[in-house]
Design an enzyme around this catalytic site. Structure first.
Site, mmCIF file in Angstrom:
data_model
loop_
_atom_site.group_PDB
_atom_site.id
_atom_site.type_symbol
_atom_site.label_atom_id
_atom_site.label_comp_id
_atom_site.label_asym_id
_atom_site.label_seq_id
_atom_site.Cartn_x
_atom_site.Cartn_y
_atom_site.Cartn_z
ATOM 1 N N TYR A 43 0.712 -0.889 0.267
ATOM 2 C CA TYR A 43 0.082 -0.094 0.209
ATOM 3 C C TYR A 43 0.500 1.162 -0.131
ATOM 4 C CZ TYR A 43 -3.989 2.878 1.180
ATOM 5 O OH TYR A 43 -5.202 4.134 1.543
ATOM 6 N N LYS A 75 -0.838 -0.670 -4.609
ATOM 7 C CA LYS A 75 -2.168 0.047 -4.088
ATOM 8 C C LYS A 75 -1.004 1.298 -4.589
ATOM 9 C CE LYS A 75 -5.680 2.545 -2.121
ATOM 10 N NZ LYS A 75 -6.953 2.967 -0.631
ATOM 11 N N ILE A 93 -8.766 1.214 -6.787
ATOM 12 C CA ILE A 93 -8.788 1.243 -5.883
ATOM 13 C C ILE A 93 -9.317 3.118 -4.558
ATOM 14 C CG2 ILE A 93 -8.559 0.763 -3.017
ATOM 15 C CD1 ILE A 93 -6.624 -1.946 -4.535
#
Length: 290
Positions: free
Chosen positions: A132, A161, A203
């Site tokens: 992330y 992400k 996302i």
């Protein structure tokens, strides 16, 4: 793993306790609206306000609710490596598709220590690990394309992400890693550019309120119909502006999302302090802006 993946809200009751029923209802609605997967226990899920036991239970509720209809990307990152390992092992046992591990926050580990953190977590579980990459909410700089490529080549990282202010890293990663590495855009400012550039998915917390339209946007990009995709993104821009330039000064993004859900008669829950929800007057302002 591809497509539109809402970073799902966690629903709390007015008493600040985890509301499992409202959370399940919200997740079910996201799936019904066409979400290809769900991110649970991420930033929009207020993971920093949850105990480890609550994080584990939240994931279990999500997996039970999804019932195999869509995969679950479990937010398992914590500052400490040992805690991250424990949460990731639980996610593997619970049936998550992969683990999303945030960059270390508050303290400022070195690049060598950060890479070691991810290597240790990956070695402790068979669950695919996603980085992330969100430097704005961490205490460290983003991992570079070279860092992520190295972790992928080592078998440590299976995806990212990418929540950065720019999208060129997506093109670089796709070129450096190939199809075996999942590259998802993680913001709400340039999803059209990211998807058109080849991102495997999107996302965002914004997807809690625009799931169906976001799915249509991605389908237009995949079909090569960029004029239609631009028109669809223009339709979504007002919702993005509700977050970047809120009609209620000082309102946070999660309060805006919950306010929209409440206006539409959907399960909305409450934020957990110190975050706050919109009061009645602010909710009326938001409703008028729609």
């Amino acid at each position: 793993m591809n497509g539109v993946w809402p970073a799902a809200l966690t629903m709390f009751g007015a008493d600040e306790r985890l509301d499992e029923d409202a959370t399940a209802a919200h997740l079910d609605r996201l799936i019904a609206d066409g979400a290809h997967g769900l991110v649970v226990g991420g930033t929009s899920g207020e993971f920093v306000a949850l105990t480890d036991l609550e994080r584990q239970r939240l994931l279990e509720v999500a997996i039970e609710t999804a019932a195999g209809r869509v995969p679950i990307l479990a937010g398992t990152g914590a500052y400490g490596t040992a805690r991250t390992v424990a949460l990731t092992r639980h996610a593997e046992a619970a049936g998550a598709a992969a683990a999303l591990v945030v960059l270390p926050y508050f303290q400022r580990p070195s690049r060598r220590e950060i890479l070691g953190h991810y290597r240790t977590v990956a070695a402790a579980t068979a669950l695919p690990l996603w980085v992330y990459n969100i430097p704005a909410n961490a205490a460290v700089e983003a991992l570079s394309t070279a860092d992520l490529t190295r972790l992928h080549q080592e078998g440590v990282a299976a995806g990212v992400k990418s929540t950065l202010p720019t999208v060129h890293q997506i093109h670089e990663l796709l070129d450096a890693t190939g199809e075996s590495f999942r590259v998802f855009y993680g913001g709400f400012t340039a999803p059209l550019e990211a998807l058109a550039g080849g991102a495997h998915g999107w996302i965002s917390g914004l997807l809690n309120v625009v799931t169906a339209d976001a799915v249509a946007l991605r389908e237009s990009v995949l079909a090569g119909d960029l004029p239609k995709a631009r028109a669809q993104w223009a339709r979504l821009l007002p919702f993005r502006r509700l977050v970047t330039d809120p009609v209620v000064p000082g309102a946070g993004d999660l309060a805006i999302y919950r306010g929209l859900l409440r206006i539409w008669g959907r399960p909305a829950g409450y934020c957990r302090p110190p975050l706050r929800d919109l009061d009645a007057a602010e909710l009326a302002i938001l409703e008028k802006s729609l």
